[in-house]
Design a protein around this motif. Structure first.
Motif, PDB file in Angstrom:
ATOM      1  N   ARG A  16       0.733  -1.199  -0.011  1.00 48.99           N
ATOM      2  CA  ARG A  16      -0.075   0.155  -0.030  1.00 48.99           C
ATOM      3  C   ARG A  16       0.934   1.268   0.002  1.00 48.99           C
ATOM      4  O   ARG A  16       1.820   1.285   0.897  1.00 48.99           O
ATOM      5  CB  ARG A  16      -0.747  -0.152   1.294  1.00 48.99           C
ATOM      6  CG  ARG A  16      -1.864   1.193   1.199  1.00 48.99           C
ATOM      7  CD  ARG A  16      -2.779   0.978   2.232  1.00 48.99           C
ATOM      8  NE  ARG A  16      -2.324   1.217   3.749  1.00 48.99           N
ATOM      9  CZ  ARG A  16      -2.386   2.103   4.535  1.00 48.99           C
ATOM     10  NH1 ARG A  16      -2.983   3.077   4.179  1.00 48.99           N
ATOM     11  NH2 ARG A  16      -1.760   2.289   5.639  1.00 48.99           N
ATOM     12  N   GLN A  17       0.685   2.113  -1.041  1.00 45.20           N
ATOM     13  CA  GLN A  17       1.448   3.593  -1.111  1.00 45.20           C
ATOM     14  C   GLN A  17       0.791   4.636  -0.094  1.00 45.20           C
ATOM     15  O   GLN A  17      -0.303   4.785  -0.189  1.00 45.20           O
ATOM     16  CB  GLN A  17       1.288   4.058  -2.354  1.00 45.20           C
ATOM     17  CG  GLN A  17       2.191   5.105  -2.693  1.00 45.20           C
ATOM     18  CD  GLN A  17       3.711   4.867  -2.637  1.00 45.20           C
ATOM     19  OE1 GLN A  17       4.025   3.836  -3.309  1.00 45.20           O
ATOM     20  NE2 GLN A  17       4.386   5.608  -2.063  1.00 45.20           N
ATOM     21  N   ILE A  18       1.980   4.945   0.647  1.00 41.28           N
ATOM     22  CA  ILE A  18       1.325   6.102   1.782  1.00 41.28           C
ATOM     23  C   ILE A  18       2.481   6.942   1.453  1.00 41.28           C
ATOM     24  O   ILE A  18       3.638   6.922   0.805  1.00 41.28           O
ATOM     25  CB  ILE A  18       1.616   5.449   3.134  1.00 41.28           C
ATOM     26  CG1 ILE A  18       2.757   4.964   3.719  1.00 41.28           C
ATOM     27  CG2 ILE A  18       0.595   4.577   3.548  1.00 41.28           C
ATOM     28  CD1 ILE A  18       2.881   4.955   5.112  1.00 41.28           C
ATOM     29  N   TYR A  43       8.753   4.187   2.507  1.00 45.53           N
ATOM     30  CA  TYR A  43       7.460   3.581   2.410  1.00 45.53           C
ATOM     31  C   TYR A  43       6.760   4.565   1.163  1.00 45.53           C
ATOM     32  O   TYR A  43       5.666   4.404   0.466  1.00 45.53           O
ATOM     33  CB  TYR A  43       6.347   3.976   3.757  1.00 45.53           C
ATOM     34  CG  TYR A  43       6.917   2.979   4.834  1.00 45.53           C
ATOM     35  CD1 TYR A  43       6.558   1.699   4.632  1.00 45.53           C
ATOM     36  CD2 TYR A  43       7.524   3.398   5.953  1.00 45.53           C
ATOM     37  CE1 TYR A  43       7.198   0.729   5.648  1.00 45.53           C
ATOM     38  CE2 TYR A  43       8.108   2.874   6.784  1.00 45.53           C
ATOM     39  CZ  TYR A  43       7.740   1.405   7.001  1.00 45.53           C
ATOM     40  OH  TYR A  43       8.243   0.375   7.822  1.00 45.53           O
ATOM     41  N   VAL A  69      -0.326  11.476  -3.530  1.00 51.58           N
ATOM     42  CA  VAL A  69      -1.280  10.254  -2.750  1.00 51.58           C
ATOM     43  C   VAL A  69      -2.766  10.687  -2.461  1.00 51.58           C
ATOM     44  O   VAL A  69      -2.985  12.034  -2.403  1.00 51.58           O
ATOM     45  CB  VAL A  69      -0.699   9.751  -1.561  1.00 51.58           C
ATOM     46  CG1 VAL A  69       0.480   9.153  -1.899  1.00 51.58           C
ATOM     47  CG2 VAL A  69      -0.689  10.803  -0.432  1.00 51.58           C
ATOM     48  N   THR A  78      -6.380  10.011   2.152  1.00 54.47           N
ATOM     49  CA  THR A  78      -6.524   9.072   3.279  1.00 54.47           C
ATOM     50  C   THR A  78      -5.061   8.146   3.284  1.00 54.47           C
ATOM     51  O   THR A  78      -4.986   7.285   4.343  1.00 54.47           O
ATOM     52  CB  THR A  78      -7.425   8.002   2.834  1.00 54.47           C
ATOM     53  OG1 THR A  78      -7.327   7.290   1.749  1.00 54.47           O
ATOM     54  CG2 THR A  78      -9.200   8.710   2.703  1.00 54.47           C
ATOM     55  N   ALA A  79      -4.282   8.356   2.516  1.00 55.26           N
ATOM     56  CA  ALA A  79      -2.988   7.591   2.507  1.00 55.26           C
ATOM     57  C   ALA A  79      -1.854   8.757   3.080  1.00 55.26           C
ATOM     58  O   ALA A  79      -0.597   8.300   3.138  1.00 55.26           O
ATOM     59  CB  ALA A  79      -2.721   7.109   1.156  1.00 55.26           C
ATOM     60  N   LEU A  80      -2.378   9.611   3.579  1.00 50.25           N
ATOM     61  CA  LEU A  80      -1.290  10.670   4.250  1.00 50.25           C
ATOM     62  C   LEU A  80      -1.038  10.302   5.633  1.00 50.25           C
ATOM     63  O   LEU A  80      -2.117  10.330   6.255  1.00 50.25           O
ATOM     64  CB  LEU A  80      -1.590  11.951   3.932  1.00 50.25           C
ATOM     65  CG  LEU A  80      -0.735  13.025   4.262  1.00 50.25           C
ATOM     66  CD1 LEU A  80       0.656  13.058   3.528  1.00 50.25           C
ATOM     67  CD2 LEU A  80      -1.321  14.375   4.278  1.00 50.25           C
ATOM     68  N   VAL A  81       0.281  10.106   6.033  1.00 48.10           N
ATOM     69  CA  VAL A  81       0.558  10.039   7.402  1.00 48.10           C
ATOM     70  C   VAL A  81       1.063  11.316   7.828  1.00 48.10           C
ATOM     71  O   VAL A  81       1.997  11.591   7.166  1.00 48.10           O
ATOM     72  CB  VAL A  81       1.388   8.907   7.742  1.00 48.10           C
ATOM     73  CG1 VAL A  81       1.704   8.731   9.201  1.00 48.10           C
ATOM     74  CG2 VAL A  81       0.710   7.729   7.238  1.00 48.10           C
ATOM     75  N   GLY A 112      -6.947  10.818   7.031  1.00 50.74           N
ATOM     76  CA  GLY A 112      -5.566  10.240   7.141  1.00 50.74           C
ATOM     77  C   GLY A 112      -5.049  10.074   8.438  1.00 50.74           C
ATOM     78  O   GLY A 112      -5.885   9.936   9.386  1.00 50.74           O
ATOM     79  N   THR A 113      -3.658   9.428   8.785  1.00 50.50           N
ATOM     80  CA  THR A 113      -3.378   8.894  10.030  1.00 50.50           C
ATOM     81  C   THR A 113      -2.248   9.711  10.721  1.00 50.50           C
ATOM     82  O   THR A 113      -1.449  10.329  10.139  1.00 50.50           O
ATOM     83  CB  THR A 113      -2.684   7.587   9.843  1.00 50.50           C
ATOM     84  OG1 THR A 113      -3.556   6.694   9.174  1.00 50.50           O
ATOM     85  CG2 THR A 113      -2.151   6.955  11.034  1.00 50.50           C
ATOM     86  N   GLN A 130       1.701   1.176   7.921  1.00 49.87           N
ATOM     87  CA  GLN A 130       1.888   0.434   6.616  1.00 49.87           C
ATOM     88  C   GLN A 130       1.255  -0.712   6.408  1.00 49.87           C
ATOM     89  O   GLN A 130       0.783  -1.193   5.440  1.00 49.87           O
ATOM     90  CB  GLN A 130       3.359   0.372   6.236  1.00 49.87           C
ATOM     91  CG  GLN A 130       3.781  -0.509   4.974  1.00 49.87           C
ATOM     92  CD  GLN A 130       3.148   0.262   3.544  1.00 49.87           C
ATOM     93  OE1 GLN A 130       2.650   1.585   3.923  1.00 49.87           O
ATOM     94  NE2 GLN A 130       3.237  -0.423   2.512  1.00 49.87           N
TER      95      GLN A 130
END
Length: 216
Positions: A6-8, A114, A170, A173-176, A193-194, A214
């Motif tokens: 999974r791409q983050i 990642y 990205v 939702t894939a952003l940390v 996001g996270t 991840q």
């Protein structure tokens, strides 16, 4: 696509997260000192002017500090010699010694494993984020550097995080986002996001936390 593939993308807050720095104890006084050094006649009631809003902006937007300072000077008809003079004075007032925090380099290295990595920092002083990164020799470590003064929005406004996700290529939702302030940095949850908050885990534990994110 498996979870492991999974791409983050990861963004880091700057001040208080990657670097420690000191702010002027008296911001209004520091700006006044730098203005006087550039032969600007600072009004006697400067502290009051500095503390008073002069430009209307919508909630969540960032007002560049030089714009505020110019508006304050114009309020009383003070001449300041041009926009560049005020911008240089404001930058000099806040350009302070910065130190890289323990674990910062390791956290950035882990994030790079990642996907793309950026900085997303609330800062109303143009160029200060870039200058600080240069001071701690991190100027070339990121795929994107976003300061709120350039993006136009301050965390926790969702538009700040959306701008970072867009720059890093990205989905939001894939952003940390790694930061030290639950109120501002935690705002990433609003776009799905996270957050990784340093009140919950130390900077040294960010590599492990990224691995956990991840693998979800």
């Amino acid at each position: 696509m498996s979870n492991d593939d999974r791409q983050i993308a990861v963004t880091f807050d700057l001040f208080g997260t990657l670097v420690s720095t000191t702010r002027p104890e008296d911001p209004a006084g520091a700006v006044a000192e730098e203005l006087r050094a550039r032969e600007v006649s600072v009004p006697d009631n400067w502290c009051e002017l500095y503390a008073t809003p002069h430009v209307e902006i919508e909630p969540g937007m960032e007002l560049p500090l030089p714009d505020h300072v110019r508006a304050a000077l114009e309020e009383v008809g003070a001449e300041y010699g041009g926009e560049d003079v005020v911008t240089a004075a404001v930058r000099a007032a806040f350009d302070r010694r910065a130190e890289l925090r323990d674990g910062a380099t390791e956290a950035i290295d882990a994030a790079n494993e990642y996907g793309r990595v950026g900085v997303l920092s609330n800062c109303s002083v143009p160029g200060l984020v870039e200058r600080t990164l240069e001071r701690v020799e991190l100027g070339d470590r990121f795929d994107a550097v976003l300061a709120s003064v350039d993006v136009g929005y301050r965390k926790p406004d969702p538009r700040a995080f959306e701008a970072a996700a867009d720059r890093l290529g990205v989905d939001p939702t894939a952003l940390v986002h790694v930061g030290d302030d639950p109120e501002t940095d935690g705002g990433i949850e609003e776009i799905g996001g996270t957050p990784i908050l340093l009140g919950d885990v130390p900077l040294s534990a960010v590599p492990t936390r990224l691995s956990e994110v991840q693998s979800r």
